[in-house]
Design a protein around this motif. Structure first.
Motif, PDB file in Angstrom:
ATOM      1  N   ARG A 247      41.147   7.352-124.305  1.00  0.00           N
ATOM      2  CA  ARG A 247      41.522   7.285-125.716  1.00  0.00           C
ATOM      3  C   ARG A 247      43.038   7.204-125.826  1.00  0.00           C
ATOM      4  O   ARG A 247      43.663   7.899-126.625  1.00  0.00           O
ATOM      5  N   ALA A 280      40.333   1.896-129.578  1.00  0.00           N
ATOM      6  CA  ALA A 280      40.559   3.206-130.188  1.00  0.00           C
ATOM      7  C   ALA A 280      39.736   3.376-131.465  1.00  0.00           C
ATOM      8  O   ALA A 280      39.180   4.453-131.720  1.00  0.00           O
ATOM      9  N   ARG A 284      36.712   6.156-131.825  1.00  0.00           N
ATOM     10  CA  ARG A 284      36.842   7.163-132.874  1.00  0.00           C
ATOM     11  C   ARG A 284      35.669   7.084-133.852  1.00  0.00           C
ATOM     12  O   ARG A 284      35.168   8.114-134.331  1.00  0.00           O
ATOM     13  N   THR A 285      35.235   5.882-134.156  1.00  0.00           N
ATOM     14  CA  THR A 285      34.073   5.728-135.038  1.00  0.00           C
ATOM     15  C   THR A 285      32.827   6.327-134.409  1.00  0.00           C
ATOM     16  O   THR A 285      32.037   7.008-135.079  1.00  0.00           O
ATOM     17  N   MET A 287      32.676   8.729-132.176  1.00  0.00           N
ATOM     18  CA  MET A 287      32.791  10.182-132.146  1.00  0.00           C
ATOM     19  C   MET A 287      32.545  10.790-133.520  1.00  0.00           C
ATOM     20  O   MET A 287      31.940  11.857-133.657  1.00  0.00           O
ATOM     21  N   GLY A 288      33.014  10.112-134.572  1.00  0.00           N
ATOM     22  CA  GLY A 288      32.717  10.587-135.917  1.00  0.00           C
ATOM     23  C   GLY A 288      31.240  10.529-136.234  1.00  0.00           C
ATOM     24  O   GLY A 288      30.692  11.412-136.919  1.00  0.00           O
TER      25      GLY A 288
END
Length: 772
Positions: A247, A280, A284-285, A287-288
């Motif tokens: 990341r 990235a 991040r999407t 993980m959300g």
């Protein structure tokens, strides 16, 4: 004595240049790459990064307007988007699978050891064994090129060397599922290096429209046929792999710039940066989306970011000396690690792995059992410690419930208010073990005996495991090793400077950076990666310090890890700096051992076939004779182009006289001469020629490169080396010194406006622009 030294230098450089697969002997004498009896010469082949400006290329460029150029650029950006999305999804899938396998394994084992310790050990060992066996079986039976980290192979590709099988679809599948098995099985290796290879495979497959062997291809994306365009895509894939692994999007760009590429262009920088940014966003999407708990254990261990922003706020001048000591330790241990892995991998390739795939699987399974026994059994030798009173004030729970992530793991302790410090590191996933070592506000969580025990055992396991027939990265194991001795040094510093506000986790972070710098010899990219994954910009000067010290110490002993492994595998890398004794050599001395085979402009088909069968050259100078009888070199024709001409037969002619290229129709597109990526391409044995075909002729003028790079015979070999590497060349003509000069190009001549006139900017010229 000086003459003997010079002669030895000449002989060693001739040996070095003879390993590059465009000389007379295209085979490599490396351990890992075997010579091939086929037409390609050896196990590796050079790539044509130079633009072959033959007649077909020029005609194709002439018919392309500005609209096509805009479409071409737009497709490159679109492919950068696809590479970012694909690599990000692959990284999420690998991490989700590894975290869930590890979470289920630890939860089940913790539940069983409450009733029977031996039964829990058997379950733990069997789960790890099954995962590692699946990884080794996939690699040995399906995708042998997916073994190891893959970074030396990708570095070789971007250096101009194409190794068969490196960027194929089955290699991608083997890399993904093999990484899940090897990392989920608890081996002392990581998934970050294989993710770089994964990103490169995704980029290459997108560039060639998929896989024809498995019928997963499309003609629409097959726009990038040249090695130059594929090189740009693979560079984007490498940066995307690092960005997805850590990341760290900026670190991914710098990794591609510093470590794997031999050249750089500003236009490519933007696309690489865009690709890393897309990665990235995708990660991040994902993980959300997993925060709701639908991803199982994925949300608990998390993707890599070991946040230490709540740790040490500032540092003191007194700390610089122990931090420099950490750099020295990292350089020594990193150099020793490189040397030991070299010996182990060499022994494997020379003796063990020659006995067949079954022995490779046995070896991986034995190492898996050994790793499971050590990680499960060693914590029993340590007595459980009572939870410190300061933990309750910091909001950290002690001890952790069985099977949960975090510090203070209760492993077979007699009371509920105790924890096992060695199990906190050993009996955990590597990401969570590093998070525990980096953690702040956990003073005296680990004892010096436990840290020394873990350091010795894990260092040994990492050396033994690296080189087995599974996908294996060394980023995370290196961070594990470095953070262990870094925290150990931090414990002594805290005790020595009692009045200072010092965190042990800060020294663990610096230790991790020092070991990676001492082993991999990266500086700028590694510094940015460490800052991005720890979310603490205040430690940037300290990380820079330990990286510089560790790299300087490591360079005094040997090369970096990837260079050592590339040499072991027989990948003839051209390093960034030429050898020192090349300064005393000239270009003519480097090519004295070569036997140049020239072709006439119009040549008989039988002669072409005979020449291709009798030698392994990949490039042939083409000569012609003027009316005065003078011999003139008119260009260079590649072996691969000759094979295409022999196979198609459409350019055969009955007359031995040359023809006008502008008067004949173009029967070939320029893309037809491109070799499929990671394959051997055409072979002379695969082409059938009749007796009538052999009596015909070929005019080579439309298909040769009329403007190859040329150097005079007395140019220093250092200058030749830099030119060859920085331009990404495959062939370089060495010619006698020219008899006259027809002109001199200066900077002013290259500042041309679109209308073709010279720029209004007038520069001072110190030399004459032309010779009268």
């Amino acid at each position: 004595m000086l003459s003997n030294h010079l002669q030895n230098g000449i002989e060693s450089d001739n040996l070095l240049w003879s390993r590059v697969p465009d000389s007379d002997d295209a085979s490599t004498d490396g351990v890992g790459l075997l010579s091939s009896p086929r037409d390609g010469g050896g196990g590796v082949d050079s790539l044509d990064y130079e633009v072959i400006e033959n007649y077909a290329y020029r005609e194709e460029q002439a018919h392309r307007g500005k609209l096509y150029v805009g479409y071409y650029v737009a497709v490159k950006w679109f492919f950068s988007l696809l590479i970012g999305i694909g690599t990000g999804l692959a990284a999420v899938f690998i991490n989700l699978s590894v975290e869930n396998f590890a979470g289920w394994k630890f939860a089940l084992t913790f539940a069983i050891i409450q009733k029977s310790y031996f039964a829990g050990f058997i379950v733990y060992l069997v789960i790890n064994l099954v995962l590692v066996f699946s990884s080794a079986y996939i690699i040995t039976q399906f995708a042998p090129a997916a073994a190891g980290s893959g970074i030396p192979e990708i570095k070789g590709y971007l250096n101009g060397i194409d190794i068969p099988g490196t960027l194929l679809f089955r290699t991608l599948i083997g890399k993904i599922f093999g990484s899940i098995g090897s990392v989920g099985g608890g081996l002392a290796l990581g998934k970050e290096g294989p993710l770089v290879h994964t990103g490169a495979c995704i980029a290459s497959l997108l560039g060639q429209g998929g896989s024809t062997k498995y019928h997963l291809n499309s003609r629409w994306p097959q726009l990038f046929k040249s090695d130059r365009d594929r090189r740009d895509l693979v560079t984007c894939g490498c940066a995307a792999g690092v960005a997805a692994a850590f990341r760290a999007p900026v670190g991914g760009v710098l990794f591609a710039l510093e470590e794997v590429t031999s050249w750089w262009r500003s236009q490519l920088m933007w696309r690489v940066f865009f690709t890393s940014a897309i990665v990235a966003v995708v990660v991040r999407t994902a993980m959300g989306w997993c925060k709701s708990g639908i991803c199982g254990h994925f949300g608990g261990g998390g993707f890599i970011i070991w946040d230490v922003s709540d740790g040490q706020d500032d540092y003191y001048f007194k700390e610089l000396l122990p931090m420099a000591v950490i750099g020295v330790i990292g350089g020594l241990l990193g150099a020793l690690f490189n040397q030991l892995t070299y010996y182990m991998t060499s022994w494997r390739r020379n003796y063990l792995h020659k006995k067949g795939n079954r022995v490779k699987i046995y070896e991986a399974c034995i190492i898996s059992c050994l790793t499971s026994a050590i990680s499960f059994g060693l914590p029993l030798l340590r007595k459980c410690s009572p939870c410190p009173e300061t933990v309750t004030d910091s909001g950290i729970e002690c001890p952790r419930p069985p099977g949960m992530y975090g510090n203070y793991v209760n492993f077979y302790c007699k009371t509920d208010n105790e924890y096992n410090d060695l199990a906190t590191i050993f009996f955990n996933t590597q990401d969570d073990a590093i998070r525990n070592l980096f953690s702040a506000k956990t003073m005296r969580e680990f004892s010096a005996q436990s840290l020394l025990t873990f350091l010795a055992m894990f260092y040994t396991l990492a050396v033994v495991t690296f080189g087995t027939a599974v996908p294996a990265g060394q980023f995370v194991p290196g961070i594990m090793i470095g953070s262990t001795y870094g925290r150990l040094v931090g414990m002594f510093v805290v005790r020595f400077y009692k009045k200072l506000n010092i965190e042990e986790g800060t020294y663990a972070l610096l230790g991790a950076a020092s070991f990676l710098g001492g082993s991999m010899r990266m500086t700028v990219s590694l510094c940015v990666i460490m800052v991005e994954i720890t979310n603490n910009l205040k430690l940037l000067p300290l990380i820079m310090l330990v990286l510089l010290v560790s790299k300087a110490v490591g360079d005094a002993f040997n090369e970096g890890l990837y260079e050592v492994q590339a040499r072991l595998k027989g990948i003839p890398l051209l390093e960034s700096r030429p050898k020192y004794h090349m300064r005393q050599m000239i270009a003519k001395e480097a090519c004295q051992s070569q036997k140049v085979i020239s072709l006439p402009r119009v040549i008989r088909v039988a002669d072409v076939a005979s020449i291709l069968r009798s030698n392994k050259h990949n490039g042939f100078p083409v000569i012609d004779h003027t009316r005065s009888g003078e011999t003139l070199v008119i260009g260079l024709v590649l072996r691969s182009h000759l094979l295409v001409l022999l196979q198609s037969k459409v350019d055969f002619q009955h007359s031995p006289l040359p023809c006008d290229p502008s008067a004949r129709p173009i029967r070939h597109r320029f893309s037809e001469f491109a070799k499929p990526v990671s394959s051997k391409g055409l072979c002379i044995e695969d082409i059938h020629l009749t007796s009538d075909d052999l009596e015909m002729y070929i005019d080579l003028a439309p298909f040769l490169n009329p403007s190859p790079y040329v150097v005079p015979e007395d140019m220093s070999l250092t200058k030749v080396y830099n030119l060859f590497r920085q331009l990404g060349l495959r062939h370089l003509f060495v010619v006698p010194r020219p008899s006259r000069v027809i002109g001199l190009i200066t900077r002013k001549d290259l500042l041309i406006e679109e209308n073709g006139e010279s720029s209004a900017v007038e520069l001072q010229q110190s030399t004459s622009r032309s010779v009268q």
